[in-house]
Enzyme design. Structure first.
Site, short mmCIF file in Angstrom:
data_model
loop_
_atom_site.label_atom_id
_atom_site.label_comp_id
_atom_site.label_asym_id
_atom_site.label_seq_id
_atom_site.Cartn_x
_atom_site.Cartn_y
_atom_site.Cartn_z
N CYS A 251 13.71 -17.01 -10.36
CA CYS A 251 12.47 -17.79 -9.08
C CYS A 251 12.23 -19.23 -9.38
O CYS A 251 12.35 -19.56 -8.04
CB CYS A 251 11.81 -16.75 -9.76
SG CYS A 251 11.36 -15.31 -9.50
N HIS B 113 5.76 -20.14 -5.52
CA HIS B 113 6.77 -18.86 -5.71
C HIS B 113 5.74 -17.72 -5.09
O HIS B 113 4.96 -17.39 -5.67
CB HIS B 113 6.97 -18.21 -7.06
CG HIS B 113 8.02 -17.37 -7.48
ND1 HIS B 113 9.62 -16.69 -5.89
CD2 HIS B 113 7.86 -16.25 -8.07
CE1 HIS B 113 9.29 -15.80 -7.26
NE2 HIS B 113 9.03 -15.58 -8.14
N ASN C 89 9.13 -10.20 -3.91
CA ASN C 89 10.12 -11.26 -4.55
C ASN C 89 11.01 -11.51 -4.45
O ASN C 89 12.01 -9.74 -4.78
CB ASN C 89 9.15 -10.62 -5.59
CG ASN C 89 9.51 -11.87 -6.80
OD1 ASN C 89 10.60 -12.80 -6.47
ND2 ASN C 89 8.99 -12.06 -8.27
N1 ACO Z 1 2.40 2.49 -8.43
C1 ACO Z 1 1.20 3.29 -9.12
N2 ACO Z 1 0.78 2.88 -10.34
C2 ACO Z 1 1.58 1.80 -11.02
C3 ACO Z 1 3.27 1.53 -10.36
C4 ACO Z 1 3.22 1.29 -9.10
N3 ACO Z 1 3.76 1.27 -8.57
N4 ACO Z 1 3.23 0.93 -11.38
C5 ACO Z 1 2.99 0.05 -12.97
N5 ACO Z 1 2.00 2.11 -12.22
C6 ACO Z 1 0.36 2.13 -13.55
C7 ACO Z 1 1.38 1.82 -15.05
O1 ACO Z 1 1.90 3.14 -15.20
C8 ACO Z 1 -0.97 1.73 -15.41
O2 ACO Z 1 -0.39 2.99 -15.33
P1 ACO Z 1 -1.77 3.12 -16.45
O3 ACO Z 1 -2.76 2.66 -17.16
O4 ACO Z 1 -1.63 4.92 -16.44
O5 ACO Z 1 -0.82 3.50 -17.96
C9 ACO Z 1 -1.99 0.91 -14.19
O6 ACO Z 1 -0.58 1.28 -13.33
C10 ACO Z 1 -1.70 -0.80 -14.09
O7 ACO Z 1 0.20 -0.47 -14.38
P2 ACO Z 1 -0.49 -2.36 -14.60
O8 ACO Z 1 0.57 -3.13 -15.52
O9 ACO Z 1 -2.14 -3.02 -15.77
O10 ACO Z 1 -1.14 -2.99 -13.27
P3 ACO Z 1 -1.22 -4.70 -13.36
O11 ACO Z 1 -2.67 -4.95 -12.63
O12 ACO Z 1 -1.13 -5.63 -13.27
O13 ACO Z 1 -0.32 -4.71 -12.22
C11 ACO Z 1 2.03 -6.05 -11.74
C12 ACO Z 1 1.15 -5.12 -12.51
C13 ACO Z 1 1.96 -5.39 -10.34
C14 ACO Z 1 3.03 -6.21 -11.94
C15 ACO Z 1 1.85 -6.96 -12.42
O14 ACO Z 1 1.67 -7.39 -13.66
C16 ACO Z 1 2.21 -7.98 -12.04
O15 ACO Z 1 2.84 -8.77 -10.89
N6 ACO Z 1 3.33 -8.99 -12.86
C17 ACO Z 1 3.97 -10.33 -12.14
C18 ACO Z 1 5.11 -9.51 -12.38
C19 ACO Z 1 5.65 -11.19 -11.74
O16 ACO Z 1 5.62 -12.09 -11.42
N7 ACO Z 1 7.13 -10.38 -12.20
C20 ACO Z 1 8.48 -12.13 -11.42
C21 ACO Z 1 8.55 -12.72 -12.59
S1 ACO Z 1 9.37 -14.09 -10.85
C22 ACO Z 1 10.80 -13.74 -11.84
O17 ACO Z 1 11.38 -14.68 -12.50
C23 ACO Z 1 11.92 -12.72 -11.06
#
Ligand code: ACO
Length: 328
Positions: A114, A255, A285
């Protein structure tokens, strides 16, 4: 004293739009969950017969038109991508041929995920300043839909496809163009976001396919924390190194990975959210395409005016990061 200006910007998003509601029919999720956790409502997904280079070429054509230049003017072509057309050769060579960039041009890909567009900007900036090249075309393009596991709700809701490009050239004007550029990486965090198989460590085999080892694996929470930390660091350093204060930055183009990452960054920097250009709600993203897609949109919407300072800030798999300060 010479500097390097961005002479043109362009972008392209595939026609097909996939909404959160549509994803909710494939995996157990909801528009409410996706939007509240990420700020994403929909994303563009490339057609089966559209590869990374096809997205890159359309973005490049728009950027060349914007710069009032042609492919014949380009002597340095860099494609930043994590989803090249082929493992070998570089997608930049495919783009060169189809776009009509002449054979004397240097053409290569870079892999900085990214942060790829900001990395490409820094490389082109340095090369143009030396006088070795006259006109650089840099492109961030991704068909992430090919490396996303569409049955994994924790990743598939976040990503999209697209391309963005910029044309750079040297100028004798002082105080405009790229004012500063800085890159970094923390290779200790490679397993935060990676594709485990298909490379030389674990080549493709029936077992790797069975294990879904060719899809993105991500530690979302860890990436979130590091993204906020490094983007704050590079934004502050870039502004300070150039004798500015944060309130002098007219627009930040971060980003676009998660709107909550940008909200946390804005809070830490003490900047209002309207100082950031966001389009993640409509694109998700798009990795290396995300910053040029947003930059192009911000310019077309009149959010960037002559004399303005724009700060680009990126983070990505690697864990790579970087920033670019531009004066228009
Ligand atoms: N729909 C419904 N529920 C979901 C989903 C979904 N799509 N995905 C995960 N859940 C559930 C999980 O299983 C979890 O359930 P549990 O509590 O029973 O275990 C719950 O929702 C909460 O999940 P968390 O991981 O705690 O959610 P969080 O608030 O941390 O958000 C997210 C997750 C959106 C992925 C966030 O952590 C994030 O954006 N992180 C950064 C990711 C990123 O930037 N990636 C790209 C990197 S850059 C690159 O180089 C491509």
């Amino acid at each position: 004293m010479a500097s390097v200006i961005i002479a043109g910007v362009g972008s392209y998003a595939p026609a097909r739009v996939v909404t959160n509601q549509e994803l909710a029919q494939r995996v157990e999720t909801s528009d409410e969950w996706i939007f509240s956790r990420s700020g994403i409502r929909e994303r563009h997904i490339a057609a089966d017969d559209e590869a990374c280079s096809d997205l890159a070429i359309k973005a490049a054509q728009a950027a060349l038109l914007d710069a009032n230049m042609t492919a014949a003017d380009v002597d340095l072509l860099i494609v930043a991508t994590a989803t090249p057309d082929y493992p070998l050769p570089a997608t930049a060579c495919v783009v060169q041929h189809k776009l009509g960039v002449p054979p004397h041009a240097a053409c290569f890909d870079i892999a900085a995920a990214c942060s790829g567009f900001v990395y490409a900007l820094e490389i082109a900036y340095g090369q143009l300043l030396t006088g070795r090249y006259k006109c650089a075309l840099i492109i961030g393009a991704e068909k992430l839909s090919t490396i996303v596991d569409w049955s994994d709700r924790t990743t598939c809701v976040l990503f999209g496809d697209g391309g963005g490009a910029a044309v750079l050239k040297k100028t004798d004007q002082v105080g405009v163009g790229i004012i500063g550029s800085d890159l970094g990486a923390d290779g200790e965090l490679t397993d935060y976001l990676y594709t485990p198989c298909g490379g030389s460590r674990t080549p493709t085999s029936p077992a790797t396919i069975e294990a879904k080892g060719h899809f993105l694996k991500m530690k979302g929470k860890e990436i979130f924390k590091n993204a906020v930390r490094v983007m704050e660091k590079v934004a502050r350093e870039m502004v300070e190194q150039n004798g500015l204060t944060l309130d002098q930055i007219n627009l930040v183009i971060p980003h676009q990975a998660n709107v909550r990452i940008v909200e946390a960054l804005a809070g830490n920097l003490g900047l209002p959210m309207d100082r950031f250009h966001l389009n993640i709600d409509r694109f998700g993203n798009t990795s290396s395409a995300s910053i040029p897609l947003a930059l192009d949109e911000a310019r077309r919407l009149g959010r960037i005016k002559p004399g303005d300072y724009t700060l680009l800030v990126a983070f990505g798999a690697g864990f790579t990061y970087g920033s670019t300060l531009i004066r228009w």
